[in-house]
Design a protein around this motif. Structure first.
Motif, PDB file in Angstrom:
ATOM      1  N   SER A 199       0.852  -1.178   0.000  1.00  0.00           N
ATOM      2  CA  SER A 199       0.000   0.000   0.000  1.00  0.00           C
ATOM      3  C   SER A 199       0.892   1.234   0.000  1.00  0.00           C
ATOM      4  O   SER A 199       2.094   1.157   0.274  1.00  0.00           O
ATOM      5  CB  SER A 199      -0.930  -0.006   1.215  1.00  0.00           C
ATOM      6  OG  SER A 199      -1.873  -1.054   1.104  1.00  0.00           O
ATOM      7  N   PHE A 200       0.288   2.384  -0.286  1.00  0.00           N
ATOM      8  CA  PHE A 200       1.087   3.611  -0.452  1.00  0.00           C
ATOM      9  C   PHE A 200       0.299   4.819   0.017  1.00  0.00           C
ATOM     10  O   PHE A 200      -0.913   4.924  -0.240  1.00  0.00           O
ATOM     11  CB  PHE A 200       1.469   3.791  -1.927  1.00  0.00           C
ATOM     12  CG  PHE A 200       2.270   5.040  -2.199  1.00  0.00           C
ATOM     13  CD1 PHE A 200       3.628   5.085  -1.936  1.00  0.00           C
ATOM     14  CD2 PHE A 200       1.648   6.170  -2.705  1.00  0.00           C
ATOM     15  CE1 PHE A 200       4.360   6.247  -2.181  1.00  0.00           C
ATOM     16  CE2 PHE A 200       2.368   7.328  -2.950  1.00  0.00           C
ATOM     17  CZ  PHE A 200       3.730   7.366  -2.694  1.00  0.00           C
ATOM     18  N   LEU A 201       0.991   5.726   0.708  1.00  0.00           N
ATOM     19  CA  LEU A 201       0.437   7.016   1.119  1.00  0.00           C
ATOM     20  C   LEU A 201       1.445   8.089   0.744  1.00  0.00           C
ATOM     21  O   LEU A 201       2.527   8.148   1.324  1.00  0.00           O
ATOM     22  CB  LEU A 201       0.161   7.031   2.624  1.00  0.00           C
ATOM     23  CG  LEU A 201      -0.229   8.380   3.256  1.00  0.00           C
ATOM     24  CD1 LEU A 201      -1.521   8.918   2.638  1.00  0.00           C
ATOM     25  CD2 LEU A 201      -0.358   8.249   4.769  1.00  0.00           C
ATOM     26  N   GLY A 202       1.096   8.912  -0.244  1.00  0.00           N
ATOM     27  CA  GLY A 202       2.011   9.944  -0.712  1.00  0.00           C
ATOM     28  C   GLY A 202       1.346  11.296  -0.766  1.00  0.00           C
ATOM     29  O   GLY A 202       0.172  11.411  -1.144  1.00  0.00           O
ATOM     30  N   TYR A 203       2.102  12.320  -0.397  1.00  0.00           N
ATOM     31  CA  TYR A 203       1.613  13.697  -0.385  1.00  0.00           C
ATOM     32  C   TYR A 203       2.344  14.528  -1.431  1.00  0.00           C
ATOM     33  O   TYR A 203       3.542  14.314  -1.683  1.00  0.00           O
ATOM     34  CB  TYR A 203       1.850  14.333   0.991  1.00  0.00           C
ATOM     35  CG  TYR A 203       1.046  13.743   2.121  1.00  0.00           C
ATOM     36  CD1 TYR A 203      -0.067  14.408   2.636  1.00  0.00           C
ATOM     37  CD2 TYR A 203       1.388  12.513   2.691  1.00  0.00           C
ATOM     38  CE1 TYR A 203      -0.808  13.875   3.688  1.00  0.00           C
ATOM     39  CE2 TYR A 203       0.655  11.972   3.740  1.00  0.00           C
ATOM     40  CZ  TYR A 203      -0.436  12.656   4.236  1.00  0.00           C
ATOM     41  OH  TYR A 203      -1.164  12.125   5.268  1.00  0.00           O
ATOM     42  N   SER A 204       1.633  15.477  -2.028  1.00  0.00           N
ATOM     43  CA  SER A 204       2.251  16.462  -2.924  1.00  0.00           C
ATOM     44  C   SER A 204       2.955  15.740  -4.076  1.00  0.00           C
ATOM     45  O   SER A 204       2.316  14.966  -4.786  1.00  0.00           O
ATOM     46  CB  SER A 204       3.198  17.351  -2.110  1.00  0.00           C
ATOM     47  OG  SER A 204       3.613  18.475  -2.833  1.00  0.00           O
ATOM     48  N   LEU A 226      -3.411   9.132  -2.650  1.00  0.00           N
ATOM     49  CA  LEU A 226      -2.699  10.264  -3.241  1.00  0.00           C
ATOM     50  C   LEU A 226      -3.260  11.533  -2.625  1.00  0.00           C
ATOM     51  O   LEU A 226      -4.405  11.897  -2.887  1.00  0.00           O
ATOM     52  CB  LEU A 226      -2.870  10.271  -4.764  1.00  0.00           C
ATOM     53  CG  LEU A 226      -2.589   8.954  -5.488  1.00  0.00           C
ATOM     54  CD1 LEU A 226      -2.807   9.125  -6.996  1.00  0.00           C
ATOM     55  CD2 LEU A 226      -1.174   8.453  -5.207  1.00  0.00           C
ATOM     56  N   ASP A 227      -2.480  12.200  -1.805  1.00  0.00           N
ATOM     57  CA  ASP A 227      -2.965  13.332  -1.021  1.00  0.00           C
ATOM     58  C   ASP A 227      -2.340  14.627  -1.520  1.00  0.00           C
ATOM     59  O   ASP A 227      -1.121  14.767  -1.528  1.00  0.00           O
ATOM     60  CB  ASP A 227      -2.615  13.124   0.456  1.00  0.00           C
ATOM     61  CG  ASP A 227      -3.313  14.108   1.376  1.00  0.00           C
ATOM     62  OD1 ASP A 227      -3.142  15.325   1.183  1.00  0.00           O
ATOM     63  OD2 ASP A 227      -4.018  13.661   2.292  1.00  0.00           O
ATOM     64  N   SER A 228      -3.179  15.593  -1.914  1.00  0.00           N
ATOM     65  CA  SER A 228      -2.713  16.899  -2.424  1.00  0.00           C
ATOM     66  C   SER A 228      -2.014  16.690  -3.757  1.00  0.00           C
ATOM     67  O   SER A 228      -0.804  16.845  -3.892  1.00  0.00           O
ATOM     68  CB  SER A 228      -1.803  17.595  -1.421  1.00  0.00           C
ATOM     69  OG  SER A 228      -2.425  17.676  -0.153  1.00  0.00           O
ATOM     70  N   SER A 229      -2.793  16.386  -4.758  1.00  0.00           N
ATOM     71  CA  SER A 229      -2.279  15.781  -5.974  1.00  0.00           C
ATOM     72  C   SER A 229      -1.781  16.775  -7.021  1.00  0.00           C
ATOM     73  O   SER A 229      -2.401  17.802  -7.294  1.00  0.00           O
ATOM     74  CB  SER A 229      -3.365  14.914  -6.617  1.00  0.00           C
ATOM     75  OG  SER A 229      -2.848  14.225  -7.739  1.00  0.00           O
ATOM     76  N   VAL A 405      -7.405   3.186  -5.835  1.00  0.00           N
ATOM     77  CA  VAL A 405      -6.767   4.477  -5.599  1.00  0.00           C
ATOM     78  C   VAL A 405      -7.784   5.457  -5.015  1.00  0.00           C
ATOM     79  O   VAL A 405      -8.924   5.535  -5.493  1.00  0.00           O
ATOM     80  CB  VAL A 405      -6.187   5.071  -6.897  1.00  0.00           C
ATOM     81  CG1 VAL A 405      -5.492   6.407  -6.626  1.00  0.00           C
ATOM     82  CG2 VAL A 405      -5.202   4.090  -7.555  1.00  0.00           C
ATOM     83  N   MET A 406      -7.353   6.175  -3.976  1.00  0.00           N
ATOM     84  CA  MET A 406      -8.157   7.273  -3.420  1.00  0.00           C
ATOM     85  C   MET A 406      -7.336   8.547  -3.471  1.00  0.00           C
ATOM     86  O   MET A 406      -6.181   8.574  -3.020  1.00  0.00           O
ATOM     87  CB  MET A 406      -8.589   6.980  -1.986  1.00  0.00           C
ATOM     88  CG  MET A 406      -9.378   8.125  -1.347  1.00  0.00           C
ATOM     89  SD  MET A 406     -10.017   7.738   0.316  1.00  0.00           S
ATOM     90  CE  MET A 406     -11.430   6.710  -0.114  1.00  0.00           C
ATOM     91  N   ILE A 407      -7.921   9.623  -4.019  1.00  0.00           N
ATOM     92  CA  ILE A 407      -7.298  10.942  -4.041  1.00  0.00           C
ATOM     93  C   ILE A 407      -7.933  11.773  -2.941  1.00  0.00           C
ATOM     94  O   ILE A 407      -9.155  11.893  -2.880  1.00  0.00           O
ATOM     95  CB  ILE A 407      -7.491  11.623  -5.408  1.00  0.00           C
ATOM     96  CG1 ILE A 407      -6.859  10.777  -6.521  1.00  0.00           C
ATOM     97  CG2 ILE A 407      -6.902  13.028  -5.411  1.00  0.00           C
ATOM     98  CD1 ILE A 407      -7.220  11.242  -7.922  1.00  0.00           C
ATOM     99  N   ALA A 421      -5.606  17.935  -8.959  1.00  0.00           N
ATOM    100  CA  ALA A 421      -6.211  16.697  -8.481  1.00  0.00           C
ATOM    101  C   ALA A 421      -7.318  16.233  -9.414  1.00  0.00           C
ATOM    102  O   ALA A 421      -7.491  15.031  -9.663  1.00  0.00           O
ATOM    103  CB  ALA A 421      -6.747  16.892  -7.069  1.00  0.00           C
ATOM    104  N   GLN A 422      -8.079  17.170  -9.931  1.00  0.00           N
ATOM    105  CA  GLN A 422      -9.142  16.812 -10.878  1.00  0.00           C
ATOM    106  C   GLN A 422      -8.554  16.214 -12.154  1.00  0.00           C
ATOM    107  O   GLN A 422      -9.121  15.275 -12.731  1.00  0.00           O
ATOM    108  CB  GLN A 422      -9.988  18.051 -11.178  1.00  0.00           C
ATOM    109  CG  GLN A 422     -10.831  18.500 -10.000  1.00  0.00           C
ATOM    110  CD  GLN A 422     -11.447  19.874 -10.181  1.00  0.00           C
ATOM    111  OE1 GLN A 422     -10.945  20.700 -10.958  1.00  0.00           O
ATOM    112  NE2 GLN A 422     -12.530  20.149  -9.467  1.00  0.00           N
TER     113      GLN A 422
END
Length: 476
Positions: A199-204, A226-229, A405-407, A421-422
């Motif tokens: 699993s993966f959690l990444g910012y910016s 994917l956080d703050s894409s 995937v969740m944004i 992000a969109q």
């Protein structure tokens, strides 16, 4: 600042055989951490990976990793690889930071949270551009171009920096430091940890890394956040221009906050605060104070609106600059050479940037009008304009692969605006859902208080449950 500072037609775009990483040499042996990580209570190790993944038997480099291990084996699901952003952001301390920020205990129980210094960064085999002190002070965002002549002037400095990178003592790594290769390294880490999936959690910037990883290795990903894409193409010449839009989106939050605090003397309405920004910028363009000219003032404003908690510091800076009082004292910052250099190695290798100075002059002229607060910085020329051609074509993020995937996205993000992000959401198609919140700042999950968004991400990480459709979370 930079930390919290994205179906591929992989067969057509990647060197044959590169997408599938070779077996790593060994498993990870966990032990003591480097000095900058040791006080945080993490375990650390290294994984050797090919410098060139097209030559798996060739020269190796080291990737340093850390682990916040689950203490509940009966609840453990697997590993959660993480990235705090950048590129150029060290990631070995990030599991500790997530815990300190409030990463839910259930998530800590479900995963070994893995921090990674990507190739070229920090405790991994590092890179340098042998930057001068003056170049380090400029940071990793181009200066605001007050005039078109400023673009020409910065082009000269950018060419010099690109040449330094290409002739530095780590230039042997230069062709191989890229997001695609960092993603391949991540799969080597997964294998070395003996995990069937990660699993993966990444910012910016980490959103681009995560999206590329999910594209190259779709069936080896478990749950991807994917956080703050960034946009789907990452930090290319257009992606970098997003800062201009982001500042315009976010600044009203700061202006409203300041207007409610007349003790700063910066305006009692949001419009007066915005007018004060342009007044101070113009004054500093004409008469800089030690260490801060107009472009630096604009950059500081950009950096300090990343989160609400830095609003008071920014207001104090503005007040001091407005009244001629001493500026707030700052803590000494770490030497930024590696952070700046590794960012350049990565973003300049990820895509081909325009080489004509006139292109950037045109972009700056457009964005100076369209996004007057910061557009003429975001669109300014960078050393990537003078970089050697990348070794491989960009990875095309697409919708081929599992729906895992969740944004997560704030509506008003100064660095990675909602529009990016969109774009990522459209590129991932059926693979993704997006959870966005009516709040500002750079970084959403555990970095901001919205219970709706935080709950949706936590539920996804724990149970794999996602909303049936994109979810809009109201302000709280």
């Amino acid at each position: 600042m930079q930390k919290m500072v994205v179906a591929a037609v992989v067969a057509a775009l990647v060197v044959p055989g590169v997408a599938s990483a070779a077996e790593p040499e060994s498993t990870v042996t966990w032990g003591a951490c480097p000095a900058n990580v040791a006080p945080l209570g993490l375990e650390c190790g290294t994984v050797k990976v090919p410098l060139d993944h097209a030559k798996p038997k060739g020269q190796k480099i080291e990737i340093s990793i850390s682990r916040l291990a689950s203490k509940k084996p009966e609840k453990r699901r697997g590993v959660l690889l993480t990235n705090p952003g950048g590129p150029g952001g060290e990631g070995m301390t990030f599991p500790f930071a997530l815990k300190a920020l409030g990463l839910p205990q259930d998530v800590q129980d479900a995963y070994d949270v893995i921090g990674i210094d990507p190739r070229g960064v920090g405790n991994s085999t590092p890179v340098t551009c042998d930057l001068t002190q003056e170049q380090k002070l400029k940071g990793n965002v181009p200066p605001y171009a007050v005039t078109q002549a400023d673009v020409t002037k910065w082009a000269e400095e950018s060419r010099k920096i690109a040449n330094q990178c290409a002739t530095s003592r780590t230039a042997w790594m230069l062709p191989h430091v890229s997001t695609a290769n960092a993603a391949r390294d991540m799969d080597q880490i997964r294998q070395a940890l003996k995990e069937p999936k990660a699993s993966f959690l990444g910012y910016s910037y980490g959103t681009h890394l995560g999206a590329v990883y999910a594209t190259l290795f779709p069936n080896r990903t478990d749950r991807v956040v994917l956080d703050s894409s960034l946009p789907a193409k990452g930090w290319d010449v257009e992606g970098g221009r997003g800062f201009g839009r982001g500042v315009e989106d976010r600044f009203p939050d700061f202006a409203k906050w300041v207007a409610a605090r007349p003790e700063y003397g910066l305006g009692t309405t949001p419009q007066q605060v915005r007018d004060k920004f342009f007044d101070l910028a113009a004054r500093l363009d004409q008469k800089p104070v030690p260490g801060i000219d107009g472009p630096m003032f604009r950059f500081l404003t950009f950096a300090f609106i990343y989160g609400d908690r830095t609003f008071p510091t920014l207001a104090e800076y503005w007040q001091a600059l407005d009244t001629g009082k001493p500026l707030p004292e700052e803590e000494p910052a770490p030497d930024p050479d590696n952070a700046i250099s590794s960012r350049l190695y990565t973003v300049c290798n990820d895509s081909r940037w325009p080489t004509s100075v006139s292109t950037y002059q045109r972009n700056v002229a457009i964005d100076r009008v369209r996004y007057p607060m910061f557009g003429a910085a975001a669109a300014n020329i960078q050393p990537c304009a003078f970089w050697p051609d990348p070794e491989e074509r960009p990875i095309s993020v697409g919708d081929r692969g599992p729906a895992n995937v969740m944004i997560a996205q704030n509506d008003r993000d100064p660095a990675t605006p909602l529009t990016g992000a969109q774009d990522m959401r459209r590129a991932l198609g059926k693979r993704a859902v997006m959870v966005s919140a009516d709040q500002g700042g750079h970084g959403a999950y555990v970095l901001a208080p919205n219970k709706c968004l935080n709950g949706a991400v936590t539920s996804f990480l724990l149970d794999g449950k996602r909303p049936a459709h994109d979810l809009r979370c109201a302000a709280e």
